[in-house]
Design an enzyme around this catalytic site. Sequence first.
Site, PDB file in Angstrom:
ATOM      1  N   ASN A 152      69.812  57.284  14.257  1.00 25.60           N
ATOM      2  CA  ASN A 152      70.192  56.469  13.095  1.00 25.60           C
ATOM      3  C   ASN A 152      71.474  55.657  13.264  1.00 25.60           C
ATOM      4  O   ASN A 152      71.623  54.631  12.610  1.00 25.60           O
ATOM      5  CB  ASN A 152      70.232  57.336  11.823  1.00 25.60           C
ATOM      6  CG  ASN A 152      71.235  58.437  11.889  1.00 25.60           C
ATOM      7  OD1 ASN A 152      71.634  58.862  12.973  1.00 25.60           O
ATOM      8  ND2 ASN A 152      71.679  58.920  10.749  1.00 25.60           N
ATOM      9  N   GLY A 228      72.048  65.643  15.074  1.00 22.17           N
ATOM     10  CA  GLY A 228      70.615  65.532  14.821  1.00 22.17           C
ATOM     11  C   GLY A 228      70.210  66.504  13.732  1.00 22.17           C
ATOM     12  O   GLY A 228      71.039  66.915  12.907  1.00 22.17           O
ATOM     13  N   SER A 229      68.955  66.895  13.760  1.00 23.09           N
ATOM     14  CA  SER A 229      68.431  67.725  12.672  1.00 23.09           C
ATOM     15  C   SER A 229      68.869  69.184  12.809  1.00 23.09           C
ATOM     16  O   SER A 229      69.171  69.657  13.915  1.00 23.09           O
ATOM     17  CB  SER A 229      66.905  67.650  12.673  1.00 23.09           C
ATOM     18  OG  SER A 229      66.424  68.118  13.908  1.00 23.09           O
ATOM     19  N   GLU A 248      76.456  68.517  14.582  1.00 25.46           N
ATOM     20  CA  GLU A 248      76.566  67.647  13.401  1.00 25.46           C
ATOM     21  C   GLU A 248      75.145  67.459  12.887  1.00 25.46           C
ATOM     22  O   GLU A 248      74.367  66.701  13.472  1.00 25.46           O
ATOM     23  CB  GLU A 248      77.190  66.292  13.792  1.00 25.46           C
ATOM     24  CG  GLU A 248      78.590  66.385  14.364  1.00 25.46           C
ATOM     25  CD  GLU A 248      79.640  66.773  13.333  1.00 25.46           C
ATOM     26  OE1 GLU A 248      79.372  66.647  12.126  1.00 25.46           O
ATOM     27  OE2 GLU A 248      80.719  67.224  13.739  1.00 25.46           O
ATOM     28  N   LEU A 249      74.805  68.137  11.804  1.00 22.33           N
ATOM     29  CA  LEU A 249      73.394  68.224  11.393  1.00 22.33           C
ATOM     30  C   LEU A 249      73.161  67.514  10.061  1.00 22.33           C
ATOM     31  O   LEU A 249      73.949  66.721   9.617  1.00 22.33           O
ATOM     32  CB  LEU A 249      72.982  69.697  11.352  1.00 22.33           C
ATOM     33  CG  LEU A 249      73.343  70.499  12.629  1.00 22.33           C
ATOM     34  CD1 LEU A 249      72.952  71.959  12.489  1.00 22.33           C
ATOM     35  CD2 LEU A 249      72.708  69.889  13.873  1.00 22.33           C
ATOM     36  N   CYS A 282      73.030  60.700   7.485  1.00 24.13           N
ATOM     37  CA  CYS A 282      73.178  62.141   7.258  1.00 24.13           C
ATOM     38  C   CYS A 282      73.890  62.453   5.945  1.00 24.13           C
ATOM     39  O   CYS A 282      73.670  63.506   5.362  1.00 24.13           O
ATOM     40  CB  CYS A 282      73.905  62.771   8.430  1.00 24.13           C
ATOM     41  SG  CYS A 282      75.361  61.851   8.893  1.00 24.13           S
ATOM     42  N   GLU A 376      66.155  67.852   3.426  1.00 25.13           N
ATOM     43  CA  GLU A 376      66.762  66.552   3.692  1.00 25.13           C
ATOM     44  C   GLU A 376      65.671  65.487   3.706  1.00 25.13           C
ATOM     45  O   GLU A 376      64.808  65.486   4.588  1.00 25.13           O
ATOM     46  CB  GLU A 376      67.475  66.580   5.046  1.00 25.13           C
ATOM     47  CG  GLU A 376      68.134  65.259   5.380  1.00 25.13           C
ATOM     48  CD  GLU A 376      68.765  65.244   6.760  1.00 25.13           C
ATOM     49  OE1 GLU A 376      68.228  65.874   7.687  1.00 25.13           O
ATOM     50  OE2 GLU A 376      69.799  64.573   6.905  1.00 25.13           O
TER      51      GLU A 376
HETATM   52  P1  NAP Z   1      66.392  65.002  15.923  1.00 26.75           P
HETATM   53  O1  NAP Z   1      64.932  64.870  15.856  1.00 26.75           O
HETATM   54  O2  NAP Z   1      66.999  66.341  15.710  1.00 26.75           O
HETATM   55  O3  NAP Z   1      66.810  64.437  17.366  1.00 26.75           O
HETATM   56  C1  NAP Z   1      68.165  64.309  17.737  1.00 26.75           C
HETATM   57  C2  NAP Z   1      68.264  64.363  19.252  1.00 26.75           C
HETATM   58  O4  NAP Z   1      67.880  65.669  19.708  1.00 26.75           O
HETATM   59  C3  NAP Z   1      67.331  63.387  19.967  1.00 26.75           C
HETATM   60  O5  NAP Z   1      67.999  62.858  21.092  1.00 26.75           O
HETATM   61  C4  NAP Z   1      66.182  64.276  20.366  1.00 26.75           C
HETATM   62  O6  NAP Z   1      65.427  63.779  21.448  1.00 26.75           O
HETATM   63  C5  NAP Z   1      66.921  65.541  20.749  1.00 26.75           C
HETATM   64  N1  NAP Z   1      66.098  66.755  20.812  1.00 26.75           N
HETATM   65  C6  NAP Z   1      64.887  66.987  20.259  1.00 26.75           C
HETATM   66  N2  NAP Z   1      64.476  68.251  20.559  1.00 26.75           N
HETATM   67  C7  NAP Z   1      65.455  68.820  21.309  1.00 26.75           C
HETATM   68  C8  NAP Z   1      65.644  70.102  21.911  1.00 26.75           C
HETATM   69  N3  NAP Z   1      64.731  71.066  21.798  1.00 26.75           N
HETATM   70  N4  NAP Z   1      66.776  70.337  22.597  1.00 26.75           N
HETATM   71  C9  NAP Z   1      67.730  69.373  22.691  1.00 26.75           C
HETATM   72  N5  NAP Z   1      67.606  68.139  22.151  1.00 26.75           N
HETATM   73  C10 NAP Z   1      66.488  67.871  21.471  1.00 26.75           C
HETATM   74  O7  NAP Z   1      67.108  64.013  14.902  1.00 26.75           O
HETATM   75  P2  NAP Z   1      66.809  62.475  14.589  1.00 26.75           P
HETATM   76  O8  NAP Z   1      65.505  62.371  13.874  1.00 26.75           O
HETATM   77  O9  NAP Z   1      67.035  61.633  15.801  1.00 26.75           O
HETATM   78  O10 NAP Z   1      68.019  62.173  13.598  1.00 26.75           O
HETATM   79  C11 NAP Z   1      67.984  62.538  12.272  1.00 26.75           C
HETATM   80  C12 NAP Z   1      68.771  63.800  11.978  1.00 26.75           C
HETATM   81  O11 NAP Z   1      70.094  63.666  12.468  1.00 26.75           O
HETATM   82  C13 NAP Z   1      68.916  64.045  10.483  1.00 26.75           C
HETATM   83  O12 NAP Z   1      68.735  65.410  10.212  1.00 26.75           O
HETATM   84  C14 NAP Z   1      70.350  63.620  10.205  1.00 26.75           C
HETATM   85  O13 NAP Z   1      70.924  64.209   9.071  1.00 26.75           O
HETATM   86  C15 NAP Z   1      71.016  64.059  11.456  1.00 26.75           C
HETATM   87  N6  NAP Z   1      72.294  63.366  11.598  1.00 26.75           N
HETATM   88  C16 NAP Z   1      73.458  64.060  11.403  1.00 26.75           C
HETATM   89  C17 NAP Z   1      74.679  63.403  11.497  1.00 26.75           C
HETATM   90  C18 NAP Z   1      75.986  64.127  11.309  1.00 26.75           C
HETATM   91  O14 NAP Z   1      77.001  63.614  11.760  1.00 26.75           O
HETATM   92  N7  NAP Z   1      76.016  65.274  10.670  1.00 26.75           N
HETATM   93  C19 NAP Z   1      74.713  62.049  11.804  1.00 26.75           C
HETATM   94  C20 NAP Z   1      73.513  61.382  11.989  1.00 26.75           C
HETATM   95  C21 NAP Z   1      72.311  62.061  11.897  1.00 26.75           C
HETATM   96  P3  NAP Z   1      64.081  62.947  21.171  1.00 26.75           P
HETATM   97  O15 NAP Z   1      64.519  61.735  20.431  1.00 26.75           O
HETATM   98  O16 NAP Z   1      63.579  62.674  22.525  1.00 26.75           O
HETATM   99  O17 NAP Z   1      63.196  63.835  20.363  1.00 26.75           O
END
Ligand code: NAP
Length: 475
Positions: A152, A228-229, A248-249, A282, A376
């Site tokens: 994002n 990420g998530s 950071e989730l 997020c 979320e």
């Molecule tokens: P995501 O699906 O969790 O993916 C994030 C990253 O993790 C991607 O690079 C993904 O790779 C990788 N990943 C997936 N499975 C993994 C595993 N088993 N081990 C290690 N890495 C793995 O999240 P998203 O859909 O990209 O982003 C949305 C989420 O991010 C939301 O929940 C949002 O709230 C959160 N977020 C949090 C913040 C904060 O600062 N708190 C900021 C921004 C976003 P692939 O893309 O190849 O699957």
Amino acid sequence: MLEYASWIGNEWVPSKRLMEVLNPYDGSVVGRVGIASAEDLDRAVQAAATAFESFRELPAYQRAEVLARAAQLIAEREEKLAQLLVREIAKPMRDARVEVRRAVNTFAVAAEEAKRIQGEMVPLDAVRGGEGRVAFTVREPLGVIGAITPFNFPLNLVAHKVAPALAAGNTVVLKPASKAPLIAFELAQILAEAGLPPGGLNVISGPGGELGDRLVEDPRVAMITFTGSAEVGKKIRERAGLKRVTLELGSNSAVVIEDVQDLDRVVERCVQGAYTFAGQVCISVQRIYVSERLYDPFLDRFKARVDALKTGDPAEEDTELSAMISPGESARVLEWIGEAQEGGARVETGGKMHGSIVLPTVLTSVQEEMKVCADEVFGPVAAVIPYCDFEEALAAVNRSRYGLQAGVFTQDLNKAFRALKTLKVGGVMINDIPSFRLDHMPYGGVKESGMGREGVPYAIQEMTELKLAVFNLEF
Ligand code: NAP
């Protein structure tokens, strides 16, 4: 069309397999990136580990110069980078420009912070046995940092990991999100141009499940910094063992509107907070708790402003809301809205698609256990919920498995301090929405919103080890 392989030791390493990156708005192919193999990952980690031995010796001012040059190059390429964000993730142009400018800030702040990484004197003689000794602490880089980032904010959230890591003298292996890897490769080239030695930043793309697991488990990697998530964050924490981990989730952020001087300004901030980048932020405003004294006028004005949002092509200057990241994500959000409706929630506006866009949606009569409240949404959906009692509103905010940031609008100082004390979140914004963030402030969550803090100076603390020196002067 852009095409990238793995970026290892400031060189392209071709991959046997490629994956396409699609424009979420019109489905066109924006570029191709390599799918890194296990061998590529191994090379990337080794390049970072080798580079660390010399990079850690670079004087702070030289690390600062690289980061400052990177900030300057990003600023010079604002238009090109913003256009790439528009095509890669359908971020509306005006928001894409904001993201690029924030990345400039992140690197500029890191350049400054690189020069003030310091320890402190420890007064050992404060207790018996400390006589005749002086002590001080130093902060040392950890080594290779494994960074995993979401789609994002594919430029600024990469910056939030890479810039503080390099400022502290670490080297980095980055695995960007598969849906938005292109801009990370652009950044890697910018850093090379800015003078970052080979191996300082290595970028590999490919499925998180495979590469992420290997990166997390690699013994040469000292720390994992993940955004990420919550689902993926938990898996990483389980696998990381004793490695340092920053997570950071996600969140279902809430704002409480208790008493206000200018309701229109509050409405405007809530609309921005809920619908910027289609709610894929997020700290997006998801739950809006409004005092029943203000509920009707708030809802009327909020709905009217949401209906006036300009949806459409993200490349157009006046577009405020465009497509979500993928058709699958749009379908999930519509399903959650449908589920809420079945449970008695009312769709005040939106709740459907227009072309590839999920229209901005306002829900009322929601129940706490509905997914649109409890989980979320990460889409353009906000629920407006009336309350009678301020304490009850604070308790409702806390009834969440998440706790990233919260916002409270009040003119009463006592209520502001009460909110600060009561809310179980990483940051409380008084007279603002939870979505407020600047790049040098401490940022991070509690509960399932994560652990550790970002914001350049705070990330540097996480990415360094405290070492103690004690001198015995009487020996
Ligand atoms: P995501 O699906 O969790 O993916 C994030 C990253 O993790 C991607 O690079 C993904 O790779 C990788 N990943 C997936 N499975 C993994 C595993 N088993 N081990 C290690 N890495 C793995 O999240 P998203 O859909 O990209 O982003 C949305 C989420 O991010 C939301 O929940 C949002 O709230 C959160 N977020 C949090 C913040 C904060 O600062 N708190 C900021 C921004 C976003 P692939 O893309 O190849 O699957």
